[in-house]
Design a protein around this motif. Structure first.
Motif, PDB file in Angstrom:
ATOM      1  N   LYS A  76       0.807  -1.227   0.000  1.00 60.60           N
ATOM      2  CA  LYS A  76       0.000   0.000   0.000  1.00 60.60           C
ATOM      3  C   LYS A  76       0.840   1.278   0.000  1.00 60.60           C
ATOM      4  CE  LYS A  76      -0.768   0.104   5.037  1.00 60.60           C
ATOM      5  NZ  LYS A  76      -1.822   0.076   6.093  1.00 60.60           N
ATOM      6  N   SER A  77       2.120   1.172   0.380  1.00 60.60           N
ATOM      7  CA  SER A  77       2.988   2.352   0.386  1.00 60.60           C
ATOM      8  C   SER A  77       3.704   2.574  -0.943  1.00 60.60           C
ATOM      9  CB  SER A  77       4.035   2.232   1.504  1.00 60.60           C
ATOM     10  OG  SER A  77       3.402   2.157   2.775  1.00 60.60           O
ATOM     11  N   LEU A  78       3.601   1.600  -1.858  1.00 63.36           N
ATOM     12  CA  LEU A  78       4.266   1.745  -3.152  1.00 63.36           C
ATOM     13  C   LEU A  78       3.616   2.905  -3.909  1.00 63.36           C
ATOM     14  CD1 LEU A  78       6.529  -0.125  -4.358  1.00 63.36           C
ATOM     15  CD2 LEU A  78       4.785  -0.977  -5.917  1.00 63.36           C
ATOM     16  N   PRO A  79       4.397   3.811  -4.474  1.00 63.08           N
ATOM     17  CA  PRO A  79       3.841   5.004  -5.127  1.00 63.08           C
ATOM     18  C   PRO A  79       3.254   4.733  -6.515  1.00 63.08           C
ATOM     19  CG  PRO A  79       6.212   5.022  -5.341  1.00 63.08           C
ATOM     20  CD  PRO A  79       5.872   3.828  -4.474  1.00 63.08           C
ATOM     21  N   VAL A  80       2.394   3.747  -6.611  1.00 60.99           N
ATOM     22  CA  VAL A  80       1.718   3.425  -7.871  1.00 60.99           C
ATOM     23  C   VAL A  80       0.251   3.114  -7.568  1.00 60.99           C
ATOM     24  CG1 VAL A  80       3.839   2.488  -8.880  1.00 60.99           C
ATOM     25  CG2 VAL A  80       2.193   0.944  -7.794  1.00 60.99           C
ATOM     26  N   ASN A  81      -0.620   3.471  -8.511  1.00 60.99           N
ATOM     27  CA  ASN A  81      -2.045   3.218  -8.336  1.00 60.99           C
ATOM     28  C   ASN A  81      -2.693   2.580  -9.549  1.00 60.99           C
ATOM     29  OD1 ASN A  81      -2.630   4.480  -5.609  1.00 60.99           O
ATOM     30  ND2 ASN A  81      -1.703   6.229  -6.666  1.00 60.99           N
ATOM     31  N   THR A  82      -1.905   2.324 -10.582  1.00 60.20           N
ATOM     32  CA  THR A  82      -2.421   1.669 -11.782  1.00 60.20           C
ATOM     33  C   THR A  82      -1.403   0.659 -12.276  1.00 60.20           C
ATOM     34  OG1 THR A  82      -1.429   3.229 -13.359  1.00 60.20           O
ATOM     35  CG2 THR A  82      -3.618   3.800 -12.466  1.00 60.20           C
ATOM     36  N   VAL A  83      -1.854  -0.225 -13.146  1.00 57.46           N
ATOM     37  CA  VAL A  83      -0.949  -1.211 -13.738  1.00 57.46           C
ATOM     38  C   VAL A  83       0.150  -0.514 -14.521  1.00 57.46           C
ATOM     39  CG1 VAL A  83      -0.755  -3.121 -15.379  1.00 57.46           C
ATOM     40  CG2 VAL A  83      -2.733  -2.988 -13.845  1.00 57.46           C
ATOM     41  N   ALA A  84      -0.219   0.499 -15.286  1.00 56.21           N
ATOM     42  CA  ALA A  84       0.761   1.233 -16.093  1.00 56.21           C
ATOM     43  C   ALA A  84       1.827   1.875 -15.218  1.00 56.21           C
ATOM     44  CB  ALA A  84       0.060   2.293 -16.943  1.00 56.21           C
ATOM     45  N   GLU A  85       1.411   2.418 -14.075  1.00 64.49           N
ATOM     46  CA  GLU A  85       2.377   3.040 -13.170  1.00 64.49           C
ATOM     47  C   GLU A  85       3.312   2.001 -12.564  1.00 64.49           C
ATOM     48  OE1 GLU A  85      -0.387   6.843 -11.737  1.00 64.49           O
ATOM     49  OE2 GLU A  85       0.067   5.220 -10.333  1.00 64.49           O
ATOM     50  N   LEU A  86       2.794   0.816 -12.262  1.00 68.11           N
ATOM     51  CA  LEU A  86       3.657  -0.240 -11.729  1.00 68.11           C
ATOM     52  C   LEU A  86       4.663  -0.687 -12.778  1.00 68.11           C
ATOM     53  CD1 LEU A  86       4.452  -2.311  -9.552  1.00 68.11           C
ATOM     54  CD2 LEU A  86       2.720  -3.856 -10.514  1.00 68.11           C
ATOM     55  N   VAL A  87       4.214  -0.864 -14.004  1.00 67.29           N
ATOM     56  CA  VAL A  87       5.114  -1.264 -15.090  1.00 67.29           C
ATOM     57  C   VAL A  87       6.242  -0.245 -15.238  1.00 67.29           C
ATOM     58  CG1 VAL A  87       5.299  -1.539 -17.593  1.00 67.29           C
ATOM     59  CG2 VAL A  87       3.425  -2.650 -16.352  1.00 67.29           C
ATOM     60  N   GLU A  88       5.897   1.033 -15.221  1.00 64.01           N
ATOM     61  CA  GLU A  88       6.913   2.079 -15.360  1.00 64.01           C
ATOM     62  C   GLU A  88       7.851   2.087 -14.152  1.00 64.01           C
ATOM     63  OE1 GLU A  88       9.131   4.953 -17.126  1.00 64.01           O
ATOM     64  OE2 GLU A  88       7.538   3.700 -17.995  1.00 64.01           O
TER      65      GLU A  88
END
Length: 324
Positions: free
Chosen positions: A133-145
């Motif tokens: 929950k602390s990872l600075p991503v909120n979408t799949v695209a943001e995680l990929v990047e």
């Protein structure tokens, strides 16, 4: 005289041939059935086995006993069933991992496709892409990047080598061209604990086991692994929709029997499963696991298993995750 001898000999051979086949009564099942759950008690596979066993017992009018035979990613139980008599009294609750086992374990004593008969599906369960929950991503695209900017530095977890979480993760890496590190655990629970604790960045866990942590706000859910949105998470996009084109992973459960199962017994089992899927108690159980009901016709499901096996063999070979 000679012709009569030939006919007599042929008749004797026919009788002997029939004697060599397993005797299957038209009244099958005439005694208790054993359903082998190839994982430890309490896990998703075990719970699924007990749910379908109860329904089969109701439909077939005979006791169905669940026997746990865990080990080596479910292959110990599968090998046991493969060596059993093909009389319909020993069944296996198989899953997607068995389709990949031939590529993962080079010393298997059985072949999932040639030594076992796949009968029908029991359930289809999506996996969910979840992140700390602390990872600075909120979408799949943001995680990929996020992963692309940190090659080899981002960890993801699984319930072990060859688990559905592991296969899902490797498929994501392959599909999105990502460099992430796999951390295997001895089960989904310790993996989830480390994800919540921040020692892992992400995981692709079974929808059923991830649901409580998602609802509790302990992890963030970004998408589901199936091509269609999951009824349990209607607001979550599929990974295909969210920027990983063609991504598709379903954790399926099925019934299998030793090769040579009589067609009439296969039909009875299939029909019992179809009826079980309509039972309110079974529907409630599947809903609680975020699962879609099975009951796929045998011919169709056998083809599905062949395609799945080929698919995972290709993935395992390309990702170098095979075990000895």
């Amino acid at each position: 005289m000679w012709k009569h001898s030939i006919k007599a000999g042929a008749g004797l051979l026919a009788v002997l041939g029939l004697m060599g086949q397993p005797a299957v009564s038209a009244e099958w099942p005439a005694k208790p059935i054993t359903l082998v759950a190839p994982f430890t008690p309490g896990g998703t596979t075990d719970l699924m086995a007990r749910a379908i066993a109860q329904q089969l017992q109701n439909e077939l009018g005979q006791t169905v006993v669940v026997e746990n035979k865990p080990g080596a990613g479910g292959t110990v139980g599968a090998a046991y069933v493969a060596r059993s008599a093909p009389d319909g009294y020993t069944l296996l609750l198989a899953n997607v991992g068995h389709a990949a086992a031939a590529a993962l374990y080079k010393t298997l004593t059985y072949d999932f496709q040639t030594d076992l008969d796949s009968i029908t599906s029991v359930a289809y369960v999506p996996n969910v892409l979840i992140v700390n929950k602390s990872l600075p991503v909120n979408t799949v695209a943001e995680l990929v990047e996020y992963i692309r900017q940190r090659p080899g530095e981002v960890n993801y977890g699984s319930a072990g080598i060859g688990s559905t979480q592991h296969l899902s993760g490797e498929l994501l890496k392959s599909s999105a061209k990502l460099d992430a590190e796999h951390v295997p655990y001895k089960g989904a629970s310790p993996m989830m604990s480390d994800l919540i604790g921040g020692r892992l960045a992400f995981a692709l866990d079974s929808a059923g086991s991830a649901a409580a942590q998602i609802a509790g706000g302990n992890v963030k859910a970004l998408g589901v692994t199936t091509l269609k949105r999951a009824s349990a998470f209607p607001d979550l996009p599929t990974l295909d929709e969210a920027g990983v084109p063609g991504y598709s992973m379903t954790t399926w459960y099925s019934l299998a029997a030793p090769k040579g199962l009589p067609p009439e017994v296969e039909t009875k089992i299939y029909q019992a499963v179809v009826k079980a899927m309509k039972n309110p108690a079974m529907q409630k159980t599947l809903e609680g696991m975020a699962a879609e009901p099975g009951g796929t016709p045998p011919d169709e499901f056998k083809k599905f298993v062949v395609d799945e096996s080929r698919r995972w063999v290709d993935l395992v070979s390309s990702s170098a995750i095979a075990k000895n």
